[in-house]
Design a protein around this motif. Structure first.
Motif, PDB file in Angstrom:
ATOM      1  N   GLU A 119       0.873  -1.174   0.000  1.00  0.00           N
ATOM      2  CA  GLU A 119       0.000   0.000   0.000  1.00  0.00           C
ATOM      3  C   GLU A 119       0.913   1.228   0.000  1.00  0.00           C
ATOM      4  O   GLU A 119       2.076   1.145   0.408  1.00  0.00           O
ATOM      5  CB  GLU A 119      -0.883   0.001   1.263  1.00  0.00           C
ATOM      6  N   GLN A 120       0.394   2.363  -0.415  1.00  0.00           N
ATOM      7  CA  GLN A 120       1.208   3.583  -0.475  1.00  0.00           C
ATOM      8  C   GLN A 120       1.822   3.923   0.888  1.00  0.00           C
ATOM      9  O   GLN A 120       2.987   4.287   0.968  1.00  0.00           O
ATOM     10  CB  GLN A 120       0.378   4.767  -1.001  1.00  0.00           C
ATOM     11  N   PHE A 121       1.047   3.788   1.962  1.00  0.00           N
ATOM     12  CA  PHE A 121       1.573   4.113   3.285  1.00  0.00           C
ATOM     13  C   PHE A 121       2.723   3.174   3.673  1.00  0.00           C
ATOM     14  O   PHE A 121       3.642   3.572   4.388  1.00  0.00           O
ATOM     15  CB  PHE A 121       0.462   4.114   4.352  1.00  0.00           C
ATOM     16  N   GLU A 122       2.671   1.927   3.193  1.00  0.00           N
ATOM     17  CA  GLU A 122       3.760   0.989   3.487  1.00  0.00           C
ATOM     18  C   GLU A 122       5.038   1.397   2.753  1.00  0.00           C
ATOM     19  O   GLU A 122       6.135   1.296   3.306  1.00  0.00           O
ATOM     20  CB  GLU A 122       3.361  -0.433   3.096  1.00  0.00           C
ATOM     21  N   LEU A 123       4.899   1.874   1.524  1.00  0.00           N
ATOM     22  CA  LEU A 123       6.067   2.369   0.781  1.00  0.00           C
ATOM     23  C   LEU A 123       6.671   3.579   1.490  1.00  0.00           C
ATOM     24  O   LEU A 123       7.897   3.693   1.610  1.00  0.00           O
ATOM     25  CB  LEU A 123       5.675   2.722  -0.653  1.00  0.00           C
ATOM     26  N   GLU A 124       5.812   4.459   1.980  1.00  0.00           N
ATOM     27  CA  GLU A 124       6.298   5.628   2.733  1.00  0.00           C
ATOM     28  C   GLU A 124       7.005   5.182   4.015  1.00  0.00           C
ATOM     29  O   GLU A 124       8.011   5.771   4.409  1.00  0.00           O
ATOM     30  CB  GLU A 124       5.139   6.574   3.063  1.00  0.00           C
ATOM     31  N   ASN A 125       6.480   4.143   4.668  1.00  0.00           N
ATOM     32  CA  ASN A 125       7.123   3.613   5.878  1.00  0.00           C
ATOM     33  C   ASN A 125       8.493   3.030   5.571  1.00  0.00           C
ATOM     34  O   ASN A 125       9.438   3.199   6.347  1.00  0.00           O
ATOM     35  CB  ASN A 125       6.245   2.566   6.558  1.00  0.00           C
ATOM     36  N   ILE A 126       8.609   2.319   4.449  1.00  0.00           N
ATOM     37  CA  ILE A 126       9.908   1.763   4.059  1.00  0.00           C
ATOM     38  C   ILE A 126      10.904   2.899   3.855  1.00  0.00           C
ATOM     39  O   ILE A 126      12.040   2.849   4.341  1.00  0.00           O
ATOM     40  CB  ILE A 126       9.787   0.902   2.783  1.00  0.00           C
ATOM     41  N   LYS A 127      10.475   3.930   3.152  1.00  0.00           N
ATOM     42  CA  LYS A 127      11.332   5.091   2.912  1.00  0.00           C
ATOM     43  C   LYS A 127      11.771   5.725   4.237  1.00  0.00           C
ATOM     44  O   LYS A 127      12.952   5.993   4.450  1.00  0.00           O
ATOM     45  CB  LYS A 127      10.597   6.112   2.045  1.00  0.00           C
ATOM     46  N   SER A 128      10.831   5.925   5.119  1.00  0.00           N
ATOM     47  CA  SER A 128      11.122   6.526   6.429  1.00  0.00           C
ATOM     48  C   SER A 128      12.052   5.632   7.248  1.00  0.00           C
ATOM     49  O   SER A 128      13.029   6.102   7.847  1.00  0.00           O
ATOM     50  CB  SER A 128       9.809   6.754   7.172  1.00  0.00           C
ATOM     51  N   ASN A 129      11.766   4.325   7.278  1.00  0.00           N
ATOM     52  CA  ASN A 129      12.621   3.387   8.033  1.00  0.00           C
ATOM     53  C   ASN A 129      14.030   3.355   7.471  1.00  0.00           C
ATOM     54  O   ASN A 129      15.012   3.300   8.227  1.00  0.00           O
ATOM     55  CB  ASN A 129      12.026   1.977   8.005  1.00  0.00           C
ATOM     56  N   PHE A 130      14.155   3.402   6.147  1.00  0.00           N
ATOM     57  CA  PHE A 130      15.495   3.390   5.549  1.00  0.00           C
ATOM     58  C   PHE A 130      16.244   4.671   5.900  1.00  0.00           C
ATOM     59  O   PHE A 130      17.431   4.622   6.242  1.00  0.00           O
ATOM     60  CB  PHE A 130      15.427   3.194   4.035  1.00  0.00           C
ATOM     61  N   GLN A 131      15.558   5.807   5.831  1.00  0.00           N
ATOM     62  CA  GLN A 131      16.217   7.071   6.168  1.00  0.00           C
ATOM     63  C   GLN A 131      16.718   7.053   7.621  1.00  0.00           C
ATOM     64  O   GLN A 131      17.837   7.483   7.894  1.00  0.00           O
ATOM     65  CB  GLN A 131      15.251   8.259   5.956  1.00  0.00           C
ATOM     66  N   GLU A 132      15.900   6.546   8.526  1.00  0.00           N
ATOM     67  CA  GLU A 132      16.322   6.419   9.927  1.00  0.00           C
ATOM     68  C   GLU A 132      17.498   5.465  10.053  1.00  0.00           C
ATOM     69  O   GLU A 132      18.421   5.707  10.847  1.00  0.00           O
ATOM     70  CB  GLU A 132      15.156   5.939  10.797  1.00  0.00           C
ATOM     71  N   PHE A 133      17.467   4.384   9.309  1.00  0.00           N
ATOM     72  CA  PHE A 133      18.514   3.358   9.361  1.00  0.00           C
ATOM     73  C   PHE A 133      19.873   3.924   8.972  1.00  0.00           C
ATOM     74  O   PHE A 133      20.884   3.574   9.571  1.00  0.00           O
ATOM     75  CB  PHE A 133      18.135   2.184   8.457  1.00  0.00           C
ATOM     76  N   ILE A 134      19.907   4.797   7.968  1.00  0.00           N
ATOM     77  CA  ILE A 134      21.199   5.292   7.487  1.00  0.00           C
ATOM     78  C   ILE A 134      21.678   6.542   8.224  1.00  0.00           C
ATOM     79  O   ILE A 134      22.799   6.988   7.993  1.00  0.00           O
ATOM     80  CB  ILE A 134      21.198   5.556   5.957  1.00  0.00           C
ATOM     81  N   GLU A 135      20.850   7.097   9.101  1.00  0.00           N
ATOM     82  CA  GLU A 135      21.271   8.297   9.842  1.00  0.00           C
ATOM     83  C   GLU A 135      22.189   7.958  10.988  1.00  0.00           C
ATOM     84  O   GLU A 135      22.226   6.932  11.521  1.00  0.00           O
ATOM     85  CB  GLU A 135      20.050   9.075  10.343  1.00  0.00           C
TER      86      GLU A 135
END
Length: 135
Positions: A119-135
């Motif tokens: 779902e679109q919200f899941e794609l946004e969550n993946i993006k957000s989780n990845f950004q947090e992961f690399i910070e």
């Protein structure tokens, strides 16, 4: 003057997650087997050897980061990494999660269709989780 663009075939059923130091990172819309694609921003690159040594090393670092993200968030049985380019010549690296009970195990997932997409919200969550992961 040439400028970098991503082959439209790579962007089909894919969602941009991040702009890394060398590559654009996409996630394919496959909820069963989280599947990421790194596309180095290098004009006319179709093979790994088209990258400088430094770029090759940077690409492998990015593959490692994506692999670690997959391992932490999706707990796959195996992580597959590939650079085929049979359909799309532009250099790109697939990094995908595999599970012993997935739709193609133990064969390749290429050419198979996911039974479930994000779902679109899941794609946004993946993006957000990845950004947090690399910070």
């Amino acid at each position: 003057m040439n400028h970098f663009t991503v082959d439209p075939e790579l962007e089909k059923n894919a969602y941009l997650i991040a702009d890394l130091e060398l590559s654009k990172l996409y996630v394919k819309n496959d909820k069963e087997n989280p599947w990421f694609v790194l596309v180095p921003r290098k004009i006319m690159a179709s093979e790994l050897m088209d990258l400088s040594h430094e770029e090759q090393c940077m690409l492998m670092e990015e593959v490692t980061i994506v692999s670690e993200f997959l391992k932490q968030y999706y707990r796959p049985f195996k992580i597959n990494i590939g650079a085929l380019g049979n359909i799309v010549r532009q250099l790109h690296i697939h990094v995908l999660a595999r599970y012993e009970n997935d739709r193609a195990w133990p064969q390749a997932l290429w050419g198979t269709t996911p039974a479930e997409t994000f779902e679109q919200f899941e794609l946004e969550n993946i993006k957000s989780n990845f950004q947090e992961f690399i910070e």
